[in-house]
Scaffold this motif. Structure first.
Motif, PDB file in Angstrom:
ATOM      1  N   LYS A 214      45.941  47.596  48.826  1.00 36.89           N
ATOM      2  CA  LYS A 214      46.294  46.192  48.601  1.00 36.89           C
ATOM      3  C   LYS A 214      47.674  45.818  49.137  1.00 36.89           C
ATOM      4  CE  LYS A 214      42.540  45.072  46.343  1.00 36.89           C
ATOM      5  NZ  LYS A 214      41.585  44.075  46.889  1.00 36.89           N
TER       6      LYS A 214
ATOM      7  N   ALA B 141      47.425  50.825  45.460  1.00 39.98           N
ATOM      8  CA  ALA B 141      48.606  50.117  45.957  1.00 39.98           C
ATOM      9  C   ALA B 141      48.644  50.096  47.474  1.00 39.98           C
ATOM     10  CB  ALA B 141      49.875  50.759  45.405  1.00 39.98           C
TER      11      ALA B 141
ATOM     12  N   LEU C  88      50.694  46.494  47.893  1.00 40.11           N
ATOM     13  CA  LEU C  88      51.392  45.884  46.764  1.00 40.11           C
ATOM     14  C   LEU C  88      52.903  46.049  46.862  1.00 40.11           C
ATOM     15  CD1 LEU C  88      49.105  47.007  43.783  1.00 40.11           C
ATOM     16  CD2 LEU C  88      49.010  44.892  45.122  1.00 40.11           C
TER      17      LEU C  88
ATOM     18  N   GLN D  97      51.318  39.881  43.476  1.00 41.48           N
ATOM     19  CA  GLN D  97      50.620  39.507  44.704  1.00 41.48           C
ATOM     20  C   GLN D  97      49.637  38.360  44.469  1.00 41.48           C
ATOM     21  OE1 GLN D  97      47.382  42.000  46.656  1.00 41.48           O
ATOM     22  NE2 GLN D  97      49.123  42.520  47.973  1.00 41.48           N
ATOM     23  N   LEU D  98      48.842  38.453  43.406  1.00 42.98           N
ATOM     24  CA  LEU D  98      47.857  37.415  43.123  1.00 42.98           C
ATOM     25  C   LEU D  98      48.511  36.082  42.767  1.00 42.98           C
ATOM     26  CD1 LEU D  98      45.271  39.462  41.023  1.00 42.98           C
ATOM     27  CD2 LEU D  98      45.010  38.680  43.383  1.00 42.98           C
TER      28      LEU D  98
ATOM     29  N   TYR E 139      50.147  44.018  41.270  1.00 39.10           N
ATOM     30  CA  TYR E 139      49.012  43.206  41.731  1.00 39.10           C
ATOM     31  C   TYR E 139      49.138  41.782  41.195  1.00 39.10           C
ATOM     32  CZ  TYR E 139      44.114  42.611  43.272  1.00 39.10           C
ATOM     33  OH  TYR E 139      42.956  42.223  43.915  1.00 39.10           O
TER      34      TYR E 139
ATOM     35  N   THR F  79      50.641  49.409  38.974  1.00 40.80           N
ATOM     36  CA  THR F  79      49.868  48.768  40.040  1.00 40.80           C
ATOM     37  C   THR F  79      49.329  47.425  39.571  1.00 40.80           C
ATOM     38  OG1 THR F  79      47.770  49.846  39.443  1.00 40.80           O
ATOM     39  CG2 THR F  79      49.180  50.984  41.034  1.00 40.80           C
ATOM     40  N   GLY F  80      48.976  47.343  38.274  1.00 43.85           N
ATOM     41  CA  GLY F  80      48.521  46.063  37.729  1.00 43.85           C
ATOM     42  C   GLY F  80      49.624  45.029  37.709  1.00 43.85           C
TER      43      GLY F  80
END
Length: 329
Positions: A170, A167, A172, A138-139, A135, A131-132
């Protein structure tokens, strides 16, 4: 079973898929041999998962997408770009092992070059890490999709639910996979979870959940192709429950005859995805049995050469034990 032509893949791509399935099976068999004669310490087999795994991996862009596998995922790691020699270096604990430079257990696959992130021996910890990674895409507004996998037993760990919840919130670009072979080591599915399908957990977290037959190459490939396209287009994560067969014991330290009946073990080959895929390839005119035998011979020679080369490589030396463990400043 869906016709191979329905995949939209070319004949060459389908034959390449079969080659990866067969390569994964033969390399897995070699790892068992090395463990049994004492040249390696451990092996967890993916035999029976290979058809669904290859279909899964072929739906991603290996030049930019990230893969956080679990211990049965040797075959999709090969599709992603690792070589038989890379795998053998890890199992033999050699210094040039791309997963950890000989500092991890066998079956902990990783390759910085190929965006494959190695995992912990504690099951399912790759899910929150994935998930990191997603993410970060996405960021950073980056166009990559992340794939992470685990078995259906480990799917009941708390961190799996936490990862899927985050997830989903967000949205993701992340694909979760439960490779369901019916056994959490020795515990059958009826004692693992009460729901009819583990894929039902996807909608519970606000995203798509699909159960697919991992013995059917085309069904699996098309399912992954769709969810990867959706994730890449900003539609968020998905969960795929890949139904497969575990043809072997849980690991080299396990005896499945203790908890599987003699009849069950004898009937496993009737549900071997490799054999079913071969029959389909022959029936639909993609390969002949003679062509398969020739490919098998070539792959065995490739694995023999990779084994010899990996065994000849140096072991890590004690004075370097803290190297390749922490990031350089």
């Amino acid at each position: 079973m869906k016709k191979l032509a329905e995949s939209g893949l070319t004949k060459e791509e389908i034959i390449k898929a079969y080659r990866y399935v067969l390569l994964g099976r033969r390399l897995d068999e070699r790892l068992w041999q090395l463990t049994r004669i004492g040249k390696t310490s451990f092996n967890i087999s993916g035999q029976g998962h290979e058809v669904g795994q290859v279909a899964m991996a072929m739906a991603f862009d290996h030049d930019k997408d990230y893969f956080l596998p679990y211990y049965r995922d040797m075959t999709p790691c090969l599709v992603w770009g690792m070589t038989p020699k890379d795998i053998l270096l890890g199992s033999l604990g050699k210094e040039d092992d791309p997963s950890s430079h000989g500092r991890q257990m066998p079956n902990h696959y990783g390759s910085k070059e190929h965006n494959i992130v190695t995992h912990s021996s504690t099951v399912s910890t790759q899910f929150p890490l994935a998930t990191g990674v997603a993410y970060g895409a996405q960021l950073g507004k980056k166009d990559y999709v992340t794939l992470t996998t685990t078995g259906e037993g480990a799917a009941n760990q708390g961190e799996v639910q936490e990862a899927m919840n985050f997830a989903g919130v967000k949205k993701l670009p992340l694909i979760f996979v439960f490779e369901n072979n019916g056994y959490a080591i020795s515990v059958g599915r009826e004692e693992q979870y009460a729901s009819e399908k583990l894929s039902d957990r996807g909608p519970a977290f606000g995203f798509t959940g699909i159960q697919v037959d991992g013995h059917d190459f085309v069904e699996s490939y098309l399912a992954f192709k769709q969810v990867v396209a959706d994730a890449r287009n900003g539609k968020g994560p998905a969960l795929i429950e890949l139904m497969v067969t575990r043809l072997t014991a849980h690991s080299a330290d396990d005896d499945h005859s203790v908890y599987r009946s003699k009849e069950d073990i004898e009937n496993l080959k009737n549900n071997d995805g490799l054999l079913l895929f071969e029959k389909q390839l022959i029936d639909e005119g993609y390969l002949t049995r003679e062509q398969m035998k020739a490919m098998d011979k070539d792959l065995k020679e490739e694995i023999n050469q990779a084994t010899d080369e990996a065994e000849a490589m140096p072991d890590p030396t004690p004075d370097t034990i803290l190297e390749q463990v922490y990031a350089d400043k």
